[in-house]
Structures are given as C-alpha cells and as structure tokens.
Motif scaffolding. Structure first.
Motif, short mmCIF file in Angstrom:
data_model
loop_
_atom_site.label_atom_id
_atom_site.label_comp_id
_atom_site.label_asym_id
_atom_site.label_seq_id
_atom_site.Cartn_x
_atom_site.Cartn_y
_atom_site.Cartn_z
N ASP A 100 0.85 -1.19 0.00
CA ASP A 100 0.00 0.00 0.00
C ASP A 100 0.88 1.23 0.00
O ASP A 100 2.03 1.20 0.46
N PHE A 101 0.34 2.32 -0.54
CA PHE A 101 0.94 3.64 -0.36
C PHE A 101 0.21 4.32 0.77
O PHE A 101 -1.03 4.41 0.76
N GLY A 102 0.96 4.79 1.76
CA GLY A 102 0.33 5.46 2.88
C GLY A 102 -0.02 6.90 2.55
O GLY A 102 0.39 7.45 1.52
N PRO A 103 -0.76 7.56 3.44
CA PRO A 103 -1.05 8.99 3.27
C PRO A 103 0.21 9.84 3.23
O PRO A 103 0.19 10.97 2.73
N ASP A 104 1.32 9.28 3.73
CA ASP A 104 2.61 9.98 3.71
C ASP A 104 3.35 9.81 2.39
O ASP A 104 4.45 10.32 2.22
N GLY A 105 2.75 9.06 1.44
CA GLY A 105 3.37 8.85 0.14
C GLY A 105 4.41 7.76 0.10
O GLY A 105 4.97 7.46 -0.96
N ARG A 106 4.68 7.12 1.24
CA ARG A 106 5.68 6.06 1.27
C ARG A 106 5.07 4.71 0.91
O ARG A 106 3.87 4.51 1.01
N PHE A 107 5.93 3.79 0.49
CA PHE A 107 5.51 2.47 0.02
C PHE A 107 5.66 1.46 1.15
O PHE A 107 6.76 1.33 1.72
N TYR A 108 4.60 0.75 1.44
CA TYR A 108 4.57 -0.23 2.53
C TYR A 108 4.38 -1.62 1.95
O TYR A 108 3.54 -1.83 1.07
N LEU A 109 5.15 -2.57 2.46
CA LEU A 109 5.08 -3.95 1.98
C LEU A 109 4.86 -4.89 3.16
O LEU A 109 5.68 -4.95 4.08
N LEU A 110 3.76 -5.65 3.10
CA LEU A 110 3.47 -6.69 4.09
C LEU A 110 4.01 -8.01 3.56
O LEU A 110 3.76 -8.38 2.42
N GLU A 111 4.73 -8.72 4.42
CA GLU A 111 5.32 -9.99 4.05
C GLU A 111 4.97 -11.06 5.08
O GLU A 111 4.69 -10.75 6.24
N ARG A 112 5.03 -12.32 4.63
CA ARG A 112 4.65 -13.44 5.48
C ARG A 112 5.67 -14.55 5.40
O ARG A 112 6.30 -14.77 4.36
N ASP A 113 5.80 -15.26 6.52
CA ASP A 113 6.63 -16.45 6.57
C ASP A 113 5.83 -17.55 7.26
O ASP A 113 5.13 -17.28 8.25
N LEU A 114 5.90 -18.75 6.75
CA LEU A 114 5.17 -19.89 7.31
C LEU A 114 6.15 -20.81 8.01
O LEU A 114 7.10 -21.30 7.41
N THR A 115 5.94 -21.03 9.32
CA THR A 115 6.79 -21.91 10.11
C THR A 115 5.93 -22.99 10.75
O THR A 115 4.70 -22.91 10.74
N PHE A 116 6.56 -23.97 11.34
CA PHE A 116 5.82 -25.04 12.01
C PHE A 116 5.21 -24.59 13.33
O PHE A 116 4.44 -25.31 13.94
N LEU A 117 5.54 -23.39 13.76
CA LEU A 117 4.93 -22.85 14.98
C LEU A 117 3.89 -21.78 14.68
O LEU A 117 3.35 -21.17 15.59
N GLY A 118 3.61 -21.56 13.41
CA GLY A 118 2.63 -20.55 13.04
C GLY A 118 3.19 -19.56 12.03
O GLY A 118 4.32 -19.68 11.57
N PHE A 119 2.39 -18.56 11.73
CA PHE A 119 2.77 -17.55 10.75
C PHE A 119 3.57 -16.43 11.41
O PHE A 119 3.31 -16.05 12.55
N ARG A 120 4.53 -15.91 10.65
CA ARG A 120 5.23 -14.69 11.03
C ARG A 120 4.88 -13.60 10.02
O ARG A 120 4.64 -13.89 8.84
#
Length: 304
Positions: free
Chosen positions: A216-236
């Motif tokens: 997403d682009f925030g109201p501040d104009g910066r670029f935000y990236l959500l990332e995910r990792d899948l482990t045997f103890l759950g999601f990060r």
C-alpha cells in the motif's frame, strides 16, 4: 492465497501447532515485534455466510469506520466498522458481490483467484489475480471486468506465486509484484501501470524467508510492503517501508516483525490516518476457509 489440498493440510497442521503460541503471544504482541510499530489491538471477525473467509486484501476509509475487503474466491465485500476508544469492536457486512469476468460470467476456480485490491479516486476497484496473472478494473462491483493489457512477464509468472499485491499512488499509478518470482538479480520485480502501459520502475530486495503478500501507499506517500513467513509454529509477519524518491525506493525501514503465532495468516494491508492524525496499519488474515484458522483484523500505530 488459494492453496492445493496438500498445502491446506500443512496449513491446518501449522495452525494447530501455533494455537498455543498464538494464545500466549496475543496477550503480549508488542513483545514480539520491533519497537518501531505499536500494537493497538486485534478483532476476530466471524460471519456465517458461504462467501465468508479467505480474505487477501482490504482498504480502510472514512477515518477507520468503513472497510472494503477482498476474498481470494472473487468476492468483494463492503462493511461498516464500529469502534470503541478507537479500537474495532464490531464489523457489519453491507454488501457482498461476486466478481465477473470481461464476458459477464461469474469468476471461479483458477480464474477467480483474486489477491490484490486498489481503489482509485473515482471509486474504481482494481484487482490483481494470481491464477491467470492479470489486473482488472471494475467501475462497479457488479460490473464486468476490464482487463488491463498483460505484459509477457505476467504470462511467465509461476502459478500460485504471482500477482499477490496491488497498490495505487497519489497520481493513480498502479503497482504490483509477485509473491515469489525473483528477477535475474535475485530481486523482487515491481511493475507499474500508468494508465497507458506497464513498466518496471524498480525492484525491491528480498530478506530472509519472508514473501510479499500485500502492499500500500500510505497517506505519507511512502511504500509499505506486508510480508509473510510460514513456520511449524505458526505464521510470522513483517512490514517494511520505503521513501519514494526520483531514483526509486530509499531508506528501507522494518516497522514490524512478529514471532510465530503472534497473529494468523496476515495477507491484506491498508495504511491510513485516524481521527487523531496517527498513522495506522490495518491487516486482515486469510483463514484459507479452514476451521483451525480465523479471520483476524490487526492494527498497529506506525511512526511518522
């Protein structure tokens, strides 16, 4: 994200293994992240509707009181959000529409694997699809898709690892990137649609085992990236941010990185400003339509 049966079994096992970790971490989520983002709260959304679940993208509006959310089974939902002292206390679904192809036929299966959502100033919804990699415009939620031109690079993307994200900047340009398809330099390719053609303005550096799931682009104009990792103890989950400059993204900052099981499978991101002027990130989890997972709305306050 849509998964095959074998992977769904893995997710079910992972979710079960992470229940204990999640229960503990949910009571102290701030301890599992960097000091840069402040945990505000989580809300588990439940609704007995056949379309409910699998949410892969969202957009927050009206000062945090409205939400448009996208399922990975080609369903677009609008909601009202109730808040108490700024935190989510309830969600009411107002409309739910299945998405149509350019032919007018309802999308389903491989062709209906909808993952990214961007809303333009005129209200048009742009949606990225991961099965047959493409981006489509919807002037109205119930209307037919207008598919944007597909560059050759889209056709070469791996199935179930392609256009997971979609974001729109203040000029109305669209940006999309794949979940797991690096370029020849081992970087994450980013494509931009300027209303006439696609280009490759920049790439982003991968880091560790995290994979992109929304942007997403925030109201501040910066670029935000959500990332995910899948482990045997759950999601990060991890949230990174860049300043957008004439030379491309700069000043990479890790705002958030959770431990396994802190949250569910966070896949959707919306960055917005609340009534107090505070910058917030709202994220939604994809429950993969599995009973051991949940649809969770998670909010963090972000530093300026």
């Amino acid at each position: 994200m849509r998964r095959r049966s074998a992977l769904k079994l893995i997710l079910a096992f992972t979710a079960a293994a992470g229940l204990a970790a999640a229960a503990f971490a949910a009571s102290r989520p701030a301890a599992a992240v960097t000091a840069k983002a402040q945990y505000l709260g989580s809300y588990t959304w439940n609704l007995k509707q056949p379309w409910f679940g699998g949410f892969s993208a969202l957009k927050i509006s009206a000062g945090g009181r409205e939400m448009t959310v996208l399922s990975d089974r080609a369903t677009l939902v609008t909601t009202s959000i109730r808040r108490k002292k700024g935190q989510i206390s309830g969600v009411t679904a107002r409309t739910a529409h299945g998405l149509r192809a350019s032919t007018g036929k309802m999308l389903s299966g491989f062709a209906g694997d909808s993952e990214g959502l961007a809303i333009a100033a005129d209200g048009s919804r742009y949606i990225s699809f991961e099965g047959a990699a493409r981006v489509a415009r919807y002037r109205h939620a119930q209307g037919r898709a207008k598919v944007l031109p597909r560059p050759a690079a889209f056709r070469k993307l791996p199935v179930n690892k392609s256009l997971e994200t979609l974001a729109i900047d203040a000029r109305g340009d669209l940006y999309t990137l794949p979940e797991q398809a690096f370029d020849q330099n081992g970087q994450i390719p980013v494509w931009r649609w300027n209303g006439r053609r696609w280009s490759r303005p920049f790439s982003l550096p991968p880091s560790g085992s995290f994979l992109p799931v929304d942007a997403d682009f925030g109201p501040d104009g910066r670029f935000y990236l959500l990332e995910r990792d899948l482990t045997f103890l759950g999601f990060r989950s991890r949230l990174r941010r860049w300043d957008m400059t004439a030379g491309g993204p700069a000043n990479e900052t890790v705002l958030l990185q959770t431990g396994p099981g802190t949250h569910d499978n966070l896949e959707g991101l919306s960055v917005w400003t609340d009534d107090t002027g505070r910058l917030r990130a709202t994220m939604v989890s994809d429950d993969n339509f599995l009973p051991l997972q949940r649809t969770e709305l998670v909010e963090y306050a972000l530093p300026r």
